[in-house]
Structure formats: C-alpha cells, structure tokens
Scaffold this motif. Structure first.
Motif, PDB file in Angstrom:
ATOM      1  N   LEU A 178       9.556   6.211  -0.738  1.00  0.00           N
ATOM      2  CA  LEU A 178       8.469   5.437  -0.161  1.00  0.00           C
ATOM      3  C   LEU A 178       7.107   6.093  -0.353  1.00  0.00           C
ATOM      4  CD1 LEU A 178       9.964   4.119   3.200  1.00  0.00           C
ATOM      5  CD2 LEU A 178       9.114   2.740   1.307  1.00  0.00           C
TER       6      LEU A 178
ATOM      7  N   LEU B 158       4.330   4.472  -2.495  1.00  0.00           N
ATOM      8  CA  LEU B 158       3.694   3.276  -1.935  1.00  0.00           C
ATOM      9  C   LEU B 158       2.483   3.661  -1.096  1.00  0.00           C
ATOM     10  CD1 LEU B 158       6.688   1.018  -0.811  1.00  0.00           C
ATOM     11  CD2 LEU B 158       5.277   0.823  -2.858  1.00  0.00           C
TER      12      LEU B 158
ATOM     13  N   LEU C 152       0.743   2.740  -5.119  1.00  0.00           N
ATOM     14  CA  LEU C 152       1.522   2.487  -6.331  1.00  0.00           C
ATOM     15  C   LEU C 152       1.478   1.032  -6.765  1.00  0.00           C
ATOM     16  CD1 LEU C 152       3.648   3.587  -8.419  1.00  0.00           C
ATOM     17  CD2 LEU C 152       5.400   2.830  -6.796  1.00  0.00           C
ATOM     18  N   THR C 153       1.505   0.110  -5.819  1.00  0.00           N
ATOM     19  CA  THR C 153       1.606  -1.314  -6.162  1.00  0.00           C
ATOM     20  C   THR C 153       0.257  -2.031  -6.132  1.00  0.00           C
ATOM     21  OG1 THR C 153       2.093  -1.854  -3.843  1.00  0.00           O
ATOM     22  CG2 THR C 153       3.971  -1.421  -5.303  1.00  0.00           C
ATOM     23  N   ASP C 154      -0.831  -1.290  -5.947  1.00  0.00           N
ATOM     24  CA  ASP C 154      -2.148  -1.928  -5.943  1.00  0.00           C
ATOM     25  C   ASP C 154      -2.419  -2.574  -7.296  1.00  0.00           C
ATOM     26  OD1 ASP C 154      -2.403  -0.929  -3.425  1.00  0.00           O
ATOM     27  OD2 ASP C 154      -3.935   0.569  -3.905  1.00  0.00           O
TER      28      ASP C 154
ATOM     29  N   ALA D  37       9.819  -0.085  -4.084  1.00  0.00           N
ATOM     30  CA  ALA D  37       8.632  -0.853  -4.459  1.00  0.00           C
ATOM     31  C   ALA D  37       8.932  -2.331  -4.661  1.00  0.00           C
ATOM     32  CB  ALA D  37       8.020  -0.268  -5.731  1.00  0.00           C
TER      33      ALA D  37
ATOM     34  N   HIS E  86       8.927  -4.473  -1.482  1.00  0.00           N
ATOM     35  CA  HIS E  86       7.554  -4.472  -0.960  1.00  0.00           C
ATOM     36  C   HIS E  86       6.707  -5.491  -1.732  1.00  0.00           C
ATOM     37  CE1 HIS E  86       3.712  -2.910   0.546  1.00  0.00           C
ATOM     38  NE2 HIS E  86       3.307  -2.870  -0.714  1.00  0.00           N
TER      39      HIS E  86
ATOM     40  N   ARG F 266       3.957  -0.924   4.704  1.00  0.00           N
ATOM     41  CA  ARG F 266       5.018  -0.963   3.695  1.00  0.00           C
ATOM     42  C   ARG F 266       6.071  -1.955   4.177  1.00  0.00           C
ATOM     43  NH1 ARG F 266       6.074   5.420   3.670  1.00  0.00           N
ATOM     44  NH2 ARG F 266       6.299   4.833   5.853  1.00  0.00           N
TER      45      ARG F 266
END
Length: 349
Positions: free
Chosen positions: A36, A39, A43-45, A76, A79, A100
């Motif tokens: 996690l 995140l 990471l997912t921006d 990820a 999420h 998250r």
C-alpha cells in the motif's frame, strides 16, 4: 527496482506520460515497503479513467505494475477500480487525496451483509463481508450489501469506523502467494453507508466489464515478467531445441494476450463494449489472458527447471501470479461465456 521496464500494449510507441510518474514512485519507495505504501506516494495519480479515450494507457499502467510487483498491483488495481466506479456513478465527491480504497463484492457461504434504509434516508450496513483484501489497512471501500432478498446495492463506507471490525469466521489466510495482501472477513455493526448507484447498478454498469479486463491486464504484466526471466536464461547460455521451443511458445501466448487487450481497449474507447456486449467482451478477454498466463507459467517451469524457484523474486512472482489468476474461475467462467453467447446480443456471431 533497478531499471525501467514498461509493458506496452502496442508496438512502436513511446511510453505514455503517466508511466513516468509510476516509475518515479516505484523508484522512490523502498522495496521492503508494504504494497500500500506506493499509493500514499501518488502512484495512481493521473491514471486515465476507462472509456474516456485513454483506456489503453490505463491498462498499460496496470500491466507495468503487474510486471514490477504483483502485490503492489493487487493493492493499486481495486483502488483505481473504486475511483472509476465513483466517477461512473457521479460520486467523485466521495474521494479524497489521502484515501486508499478497496472494492469488496464477493459473497461467501453462511455470511451475509445487509443494508437498511432509515426514515431520514440514511443507510447502515450490518453483518459480515468475506474476502475483504487489505480491509484492516484501507481507509475506504465500496461494498456490496443486500437491500432485500434478491437485490444488492453498492455502498461507500469508512473502514476506520470503530463499528467495522475483523470477523472471526474461521476463514484462515495462509497463502504462499500475495502474502502481504490479507483477505479476511469484516464485521459491520450498523455502519453508516452512502449508496453508490441504485440496487443492481454495480453489475449493470458498463464499467463492470472494463474493470474485469483491467484485472486481466495485471495478470498479463505478471506473465510478461515471467517470460523476461526466460529471456535472461537465454541470454546467459545457449538453449537447446526444447528450451527454444518453450521460449517461443510462451512469447506467442503473450503476443495473443497483448493483441486482445489492445483491441479491447480500443473497443472500449469507441463505445463498442457496453451493455451485454461488454459482459461478453470481458469474459472473452479474461479467458484469453488467463489461458496465456497459465501457459507461460507452464512453459517457464519446464524451460527453467527448479533453480529459479529458489530465487526470491522469481519464486515470489510465480506464487503471486498463480494465486492472482485464480480470480478467473477457469471452466466456470468459460461456461459463463458460452451461456452469454446463447443470449441474443450484438456480441454473438
């Protein structure tokens, strides 16, 4: 992570900008950090939503994460799926930069989570939900719960609420793969919940199939990494005819899976993968990719022998991928595809 290795779904194309951020985060977070942790570093921006014109880029992010570390990808992917579901439902107001998310939609024998609507139009959830991956470590989740005897709704819940607790259901979690992704049950005691869509919407929506294909993109990335280990062996010594046959057969399997993922991404963005056609497309893609993954694992085992299975990275990846791909239900999902093809839709041929 010592080098950048993207997993792209089309040839002769530069990596998409979002992968720059992905690799920056992966390089910044220590390898010993939990799945996690990336995140929390964004990471997912910037990952595109499915169906908005950049679906291929989204699935390339997921595939690249799968090739890097399947446990990070396993954290990820749901999420990102949760954010896509909220966007599709017009409920992006529920998201936040520090939150998250997970998605808990599985059912289990003898366990039931029910939703109750109150006079003031609020909802609460009570009961037990099985297979809540990382449930004790996440801040929020989208959870399905029964609103009556036949219908389920989806609800956003705050997992930090003290009325959400681990459930002692006797379900144990002692995996050889995805060891840092515990998936136990959670008990809900009249927990406040916000509806996301009307009852049944979660399964009816177009994005349900798209999310399922996104999971297949992660499987594909994991299999690409296994094949790369086969290529490293080929670079270190001359292969005999059998070794070359396994290497080539695995490559062909991956090529087919890649082509199907790329085609489906283009179809999603063209508006061709909606409604019943979307369900059929998702079943087809997941079947092709799951078959390719299992074939690559077999070819790698036969080609490499036992030695790589005592290498920490390769052994962990194989164990993680074997467990992860079991989200595909093998012959049962093949039967579901066959059943869908008997229903009159534009997806049959």
């Amino acid at each position: 992570m010592t080098e950048r290795q993207d997993v792209l779904l089309t040839f002769h194309r530069d990596p998409v900008p979002v992968l720059d951020l992905v690799h920056a985060v992966l390089h910044a977070v220590p390898a010993t950090a939990g799945p996690l942790e990336p995140l929390g570093h964004g990471l997912t921006d910037g990952v595109p939503q499915p169906g908005a014109g950049e679906t291929m880029e989204r699935w390339e992010v997921l595939a690249t994460l799968g090739a890097h570390d399947l446990q990070v990808a396993r954290a990820a992917e749901p999420h990102l799926d949760a954010l896509a579901i909220l966007d599709e439902a017009g409920r992006s107001d529920l998201t936040g930069p520090e939150l998250r998310w997970g998605v808990f939609a599985a059912e289990g024998p003898g366990l039931r989570l029910t939703a109750e609507q109150h006079d003031d139009d609020t909802w609460t959830l009570s009961g037990t939900k099985p297979w809540c991956s990382l449930g004790s470590q996440l801040e929020r989740a989208l959870v399905t719960a029964w609103v009556d005897e036949e219908r389920r709704g989806m609800f956003a819940v705050d997992l930090t609420d003290p009325r959400v607790t681990p459930a002692g259901t006797g379900q144990s979690w002692a995996p050889s793969g995805l060891r840092d992704i515990p998936s136990g049950s959670l008990a809900f005691d009249a927990v406040d919940a916000r509806p996301v869509g009307d009852p049944g919407w979660y399964l009816r929506r177009d994005g349900f199939g798209w999310g399922g294909i996104g999971v297949a993109a992660v499987w594909y990335g994991g299999a690409v990494a296994v094949h790369r280990r086969m290529l490293r062996q080929a670079g270190g010594r001359a292969l005999d005819q059998v070794g070359l046959a396994h290497l080539g057969a695995a490559d062909a399997c991956l090529h087919g899976a890649r082509a199907v993922l790329a085609e489906s991404a283009a179809a999603v963005d063209a508006g061709l993968v909606t409604g019943p056609a979307g369900r059929v497309a998702a079943l087809r893609v997941r079947q092709v990719v799951a078959d390719a993954v299992e074939a690559v694992l077999l070819h790698a085992a036969h080609a490499l022998g036992p030695a790589p299975l005592v290498e920490a990275e390769h052994a962990r990846r194989v164990a993680d991928l074997q467990l992860y791909v079991r989200q595909h239900h093998a012959e049962r999902d093949a039967a579901a595809l066959g059943r869908a093809l008997t229903e009159p839709t534009e997806a049959t041929r």
